[in-house]
Design a protein around this motif. Sequence first.
Motif, PDB file in Angstrom:
ATOM      1  N   ALA A  10      14.850  -2.868 -11.307  1.00 33.52           N
ATOM      2  CA  ALA A  10      15.101  -3.522 -10.023  1.00 33.52           C
ATOM      3  C   ALA A  10      15.219  -2.493  -8.902  1.00 33.52           C
ATOM      4  N   GLY A  11      15.974  -1.432  -9.146  1.00 30.91           N
ATOM      5  CA  GLY A  11      16.165  -0.409  -8.127  1.00 30.91           C
ATOM      6  C   GLY A  11      14.890   0.332  -7.801  1.00 30.91           C
ATOM      7  N   ARG A  12      14.104   0.643  -8.815  1.00 24.05           N
ATOM      8  CA  ARG A  12      12.870   1.379  -8.582  1.00 24.05           C
ATOM      9  C   ARG A  12      11.840   0.515  -7.851  1.00 24.05           C
ATOM     10  N   LEU A  13      11.748  -0.747  -8.242  1.00 21.51           N
ATOM     11  CA  LEU A  13      10.797  -1.638  -7.580  1.00 21.51           C
ATOM     12  C   LEU A  13      11.156  -1.794  -6.099  1.00 21.51           C
ATOM     13  N   ARG A  14      12.426  -1.984  -5.821  1.00 16.74           N
ATOM     14  CA  ARG A  14      12.875  -2.131  -4.431  1.00 16.74           C
ATOM     15  C   ARG A  14      12.580  -0.856  -3.632  1.00 16.74           C
ATOM     16  N   ALA A  15      12.864   0.301  -4.258  1.00 18.72           N
ATOM     17  CA  ALA A  15      12.629   1.576  -3.578  1.00 18.72           C
ATOM     18  C   ALA A  15      11.141   1.823  -3.346  1.00 18.72           C
ATOM     19  N   LEU A  16      10.311   1.441  -4.299  1.00 23.00           N
ATOM     20  CA  LEU A  16       8.871   1.601  -4.135  1.00 23.00           C
ATOM     21  C   LEU A  16       8.354   0.745  -2.985  1.00 23.00           C
ATOM     22  N   ARG A  17       8.826  -0.470  -2.908  1.00 22.81           N
ATOM     23  CA  ARG A  17       8.393  -1.344  -1.808  1.00 22.81           C
ATOM     24  C   ARG A  17       8.796  -0.761  -0.454  1.00 22.81           C
ATOM     25  N   GLN A  18      10.037  -0.297  -0.394  1.00 21.32           N
ATOM     26  CA  GLN A  18      10.532   0.261   0.862  1.00 21.32           C
ATOM     27  C   GLN A  18       9.769   1.524   1.247  1.00 21.32           C
ATOM     28  N   ALA A  19       9.485   2.384   0.251  1.00 24.08           N
ATOM     29  CA  ALA A  19       8.757   3.629   0.524  1.00 24.08           C
ATOM     30  C   ALA A  19       7.353   3.352   1.047  1.00 24.08           C
ATOM     31  N   ASN A  20       6.753   2.254   0.568  1.00 19.78           N
ATOM     32  CA  ASN A  20       5.405   1.890   1.008  1.00 19.78           C
ATOM     33  C   ASN A  20       5.412   0.995   2.239  1.00 19.78           C
ATOM     34  N   GLY A  21       6.598   0.520   2.619  1.00 20.22           N
ATOM     35  CA  GLY A  21       6.689  -0.392   3.747  1.00 20.22           C
ATOM     36  C   GLY A  21       6.088  -1.750   3.446  1.00 20.22           C
ATOM     37  N   TRP A  22       6.169  -2.162   2.176  1.00 18.81           N
ATOM     38  CA  TRP A  22       5.553  -3.407   1.748  1.00 18.81           C
ATOM     39  C   TRP A  22       6.558  -4.547   1.691  1.00 18.81           C
ATOM     40  N   SER A  23       6.108  -5.721   2.081  1.00 22.62           N
ATOM     41  CA  SER A  23       6.875  -6.944   1.861  1.00 22.62           C
ATOM     42  C   SER A  23       6.625  -7.406   0.430  1.00 22.62           C
ATOM     43  N   LEU A  24       7.358  -8.409  -0.004  1.00 16.94           N
ATOM     44  CA  LEU A  24       7.102  -8.968  -1.336  1.00 16.94           C
ATOM     45  C   LEU A  24       5.694  -9.547  -1.397  1.00 16.94           C
ATOM     46  N   ASP A  25       5.237 -10.148  -0.292  1.00 22.85           N
ATOM     47  CA  ASP A  25       3.879 -10.699  -0.259  1.00 22.85           C
ATOM     48  C   ASP A  25       2.846  -9.593  -0.459  1.00 22.85           C
ATOM     49  N   ARG A  26       3.033  -8.458   0.225  1.00 22.71           N
ATOM     50  CA  ARG A  26       2.079  -7.346   0.107  1.00 22.71           C
ATOM     51  C   ARG A  26       2.127  -6.767  -1.302  1.00 22.71           C
ATOM     52  N   ALA A  27       3.311  -6.644  -1.873  1.00 28.25           N
ATOM     53  CA  ALA A  27       3.438  -6.120  -3.232  1.00 28.25           C
ATOM     54  C   ALA A  27       2.773  -7.057  -4.237  1.00 28.25           C
ATOM     55  N   ALA A  28       2.898  -8.358  -4.001  1.00 25.01           N
ATOM     56  CA  ALA A  28       2.266  -9.333  -4.897  1.00 25.01           C
ATOM     57  C   ALA A  28       0.749  -9.202  -4.848  1.00 25.01           C
ATOM     58  N   GLN A  29       0.204  -8.968  -3.655  1.00 25.22           N
ATOM     59  CA  GLN A  29      -1.242  -8.787  -3.521  1.00 25.22           C
ATOM     60  C   GLN A  29      -1.716  -7.545  -4.266  1.00 25.22           C
ATOM     61  N   ALA A  30      -0.944  -6.468  -4.169  1.00 24.79           N
ATOM     62  CA  ALA A  30      -1.346  -5.198  -4.777  1.00 24.79           C
ATOM     63  C   ALA A  30      -1.228  -5.205  -6.290  1.00 24.79           C
ATOM     64  N   THR A  31      -0.221  -5.917  -6.815  1.00 31.10           N
ATOM     65  CA  THR A  31       0.070  -5.858  -8.254  1.00 31.10           C
ATOM     66  C   THR A  31      -0.483  -7.028  -9.049  1.00 31.10           C
ATOM     67  N   GLY A  32      -0.737  -8.149  -8.386  1.00 33.53           N
ATOM     68  CA  GLY A  32      -1.152  -9.338  -9.121  1.00 33.53           C
ATOM     69  C   GLY A  32       0.012 -10.061  -9.761  1.00 33.53           C
TER      70      GLY A  32
END
Length: 199
Positions: A10-32
């Motif tokens: 949970a912590g790593r996923l949240r930190a990765l999103r923040q580091a990339n400046g991604w929303s959950l929607d953007r992360a969903a697009q990138a990861t499937g």
Amino acid sequence: MMTDINRRIAGRLRALRQANGWSLDRAAQATGVSKAMLGQIERGESSPTVATLWKIAAGFDISFSALLEDAPQADGVLLRSSAGGDWPTDDGSIQVRSLFPYDPALGIEFFVIELQPGACHQSEAHAAGVTEHVIPVSGSLEVCVDGRWHALAGGEGLRFAADRPHAYRNSGREPVLFHNLIHYRQTRPLPCGPAAGAL
């Protein structure tokens, strides 16, 4: 109750999103992986399967073990044990343990995997340039690459480009233990451990 491993993910996923400046929607697009599932993982409400973790790692262009462990210290000697290091599995038919987490200096990570009798584990394509080395330690293992099954006995090894769907199958009556060394093409440093956010 959130387990230690779910807390790390949970912590790593949240930190990765923040580091990339991604929303959950953007992360969903990138990861499937769906926005709802990513949110549940970040809140520790869901235990992601091996397949889901691979999708997340590929989407963020990081190593698999970087989601779960810190990088090893580069002191020249590293003694590790895979005992008790099970990572999330799909249905109990496969156990994945880290012997050596991703090392940015070498571009590799090393797993000890146990596949139960009659089990077949499907793996989606990994990131471009990823190569796998599979070596059965006990029992016989079948590995499917490009639609062709390769039978491996103990002591034999198979190397293949893992940026395509592949699968592992145990047709025997006893569990199969095998080593899986994954090599990442190093076009740029892969984030790992604290680089994905201090926990």
